[in-house]
Scaffold this active site. Structure first.
Site, short mmCIF file in Angstrom:
data_model
loop_
_atom_site.label_atom_id
_atom_site.label_comp_id
_atom_site.label_asym_id
_atom_site.label_seq_id
_atom_site.Cartn_x
_atom_site.Cartn_y
_atom_site.Cartn_z
N SER A 1 0.83 -1.20 0.00
CA SER A 1 0.00 0.00 0.00
C SER A 1 0.87 1.26 0.00
CB SER A 1 -0.89 -0.01 1.24
OG SER A 1 -0.08 -0.03 2.39
N CYS B 1 2.39 -6.97 1.74
CA CYS B 1 1.45 -6.17 2.54
C CYS B 1 0.56 -7.17 3.26
CB CYS B 1 0.62 -5.29 1.60
SG CYS B 1 -0.69 -4.39 2.40
N HIS C 1 5.37 -2.42 7.32
CA HIS C 1 5.93 -1.14 7.75
C HIS C 1 6.69 -1.28 9.08
CE1 HIS C 1 3.14 0.57 4.82
NE2 HIS C 1 3.66 1.76 5.02
N1 DGL Z 1 2.33 -2.41 5.09
C1 DGL Z 1 1.05 -2.95 4.98
C2 DGL Z 1 0.85 -4.19 5.81
O1 DGL Z 1 1.73 -4.98 5.84
C3 DGL Z 1 -0.11 -2.05 4.92
C4 DGL Z 1 -0.37 -1.06 5.94
C5 DGL Z 1 -1.51 -0.16 5.59
O2 DGL Z 1 -1.57 0.31 4.45
O3 DGL Z 1 -2.34 0.08 6.48
O4 DGL Z 1 -0.14 -4.42 6.44
#
Ligand code: DGL
Length: 270
Positions: A8, A70, A196
Site C-alpha cells: 500500500s 502487505c 511497515h
Molecule cells: N504495510 C502494509 C501491511 O503490511 C499495509 C499497511 C496499511 O496500508 O495500512 O499491512
C-alpha cells in the site's frame, strides 16, 4: 519480465530490500499505492479492488508472479483473489505463510495435521484490517494447536511512518505494546504483522523486552521466494531492470524511501 512486489505504500520496501539481497540476479518491479495508503482502515472490498488494480498494473509490466508485501492485502484480499480472480498462468503470493511456517517450525508444503509447537503465547501487532480478518489465527490453526494469540491493532503507526514522523511512530508503538501486555503480560514471541513495522523493530523490541523473540517477515519471505523460484523457475523472468512505481507523488515518495532504506530510490508515476 520481472517479479512484482506490491504494498500500500513504502512498508513493502523492507521486503523488497531482503528480496534483492537474497536474489541479486532477479529484477523486481515495486508498486506502492501511496495515494490510497493506509489500507489498514479500509473495508475488505475496498482493499480487494485496490489490490487487484495494482496487481494488474504489475502484470502489465510483465510480472507474472507478484508478491503482496502487505499483510493487510494478504489478509483481506489474497484468498478471494486466488479463489476467484488470478488466472492459471499468473501467481500472487502473500507474506503470512512463510512467517507462520517459521513460527511453527514447518517446511514449505508440510501439510501434516496441526501439532503442538514450542511457542505458546504469541503477540501479533498488525493493522486494524489485518487483525479484524483473523487470517493469522486461521493460517496458524492449520499448522499448530495450543497457541494463544493476542492481537493488537496498531492504529496510526503506518500513517506516522508514511509521513516520516518517527517520534510519533515510536510513541504509538510503546502505547500499543503496553496495551497488549495488559492482556498478555508474558508473550514468548511477537509477530510484526505489517511490513511497515520492521522500520520500528527496535522500538518494538525495546518495549517488549529482550526475552521476547520478535519475528519480522522480510528475510522469511525472501527465503521462501528463493525456494519457490527454484521449483518454478519459469516465474523468474528475464528482466534486468528494477523499477519503482507509485500512485502518489513520486518525488515525495522517493525522498521518504531513500531516507528509510538509506540508499537512493527513485519512484516514477504508476
Ligand atoms: N504495510 C502494509 C501491511 O503490511 C499495509 C499497511 C496499511 O496500508 O495500512 O499491512
Amino acid at each position: 519480465m520481472a517479479v512484482g512486489v506490491f504494498d500500500s505504500g513504502i512498508g513493502g520496501l523492507t521486503v523488497l530490500d531482503a528480496l534483492q539481497k537474497r536474489l541479486p540476479d532477479v529484477a523486481f518491479v515495486y508498486f506502492g499505492d501511496n495515494a490510497h495508503s493506509p489500507y489498514g482502515v479500509r473495508t475488505h472490498d475496498d482493499i480487494f479492488n485496490l489490490t487487484t488494480a495494482a496487481v494488474e498494473r504489475l502484470w502489465a509490466e510483465g510480472c507474472d508472479l507478484v508478491i503482496l508485501a502487505c499483510n493487510t492485502a494478504s489478509a483481506a484480499a489474497l484468498k478471494r483473489m486466488q479463489e476467484t480472480w488470478v488466472p492459471p498462468n499468473k501467481r500472487v503470493l502473500g507474506v503470512f505463510v512463510p512467517l507462520i511456517e517459521a513460527l511453527t517450525e514447518r517446511q514449505w508444503g508440510d501439510n501434516s495435521p496441526p501439532r503442538e509447537v514450542a511457542v505458546k503465547h504469541v503477540a501479533l501487532f498488525a493493522t486494524p484490517a489485518t487483525v479484524a480478518s483473523r487470517a493469522f489465527q486461521r493460517e496458524l490453526a492449520y499448522r499448530a494447536i495450543g497457541v494463544d494469540v493476542e492481537a493488537q491493532p496498531c492504529a496510526g503507526v503506518v500513517d506516522a511512518i508514511e509521513q516520516g514522523d518517527e517520534i510519533l511512530a515510536e510513541a504509538l508503538v510503546r502505547s500499543h505494546v503496553e496495551s497488549l501486555k495488559r492482556r498478555m503480560p508474558h508473550p514468548e514471541a511477537a509477530v510484526l504483522g505489517c511490513t511497515h513495522y520492521p522500520l520500528m523493530a527496535k522500538a518494538f523490541q525495546d518495549a517488549l523486552g529482550p526475552q521476547v523473540k520478535v519475528y519480522s517477515q522480510a528475510n522469511l519471505v525472501a527465503e521462501s521466494l528463493a525456494d519457490y523460484l527454484k521449483r518454478r523457475p519459469e516465474f523468474v523472468g528475464s528482466g534486468i531492470e528494477s523499477k519503482f512505481l507509485t500512485t502518489g507523488d513520486a518525488t515525495y515518495v522517493s525522498s521518504k524511501s531513500t531516507q528509510f532504506l538509506r540508499r537512493r530510490i527513485s519512484f516514477e508515476a504508476a
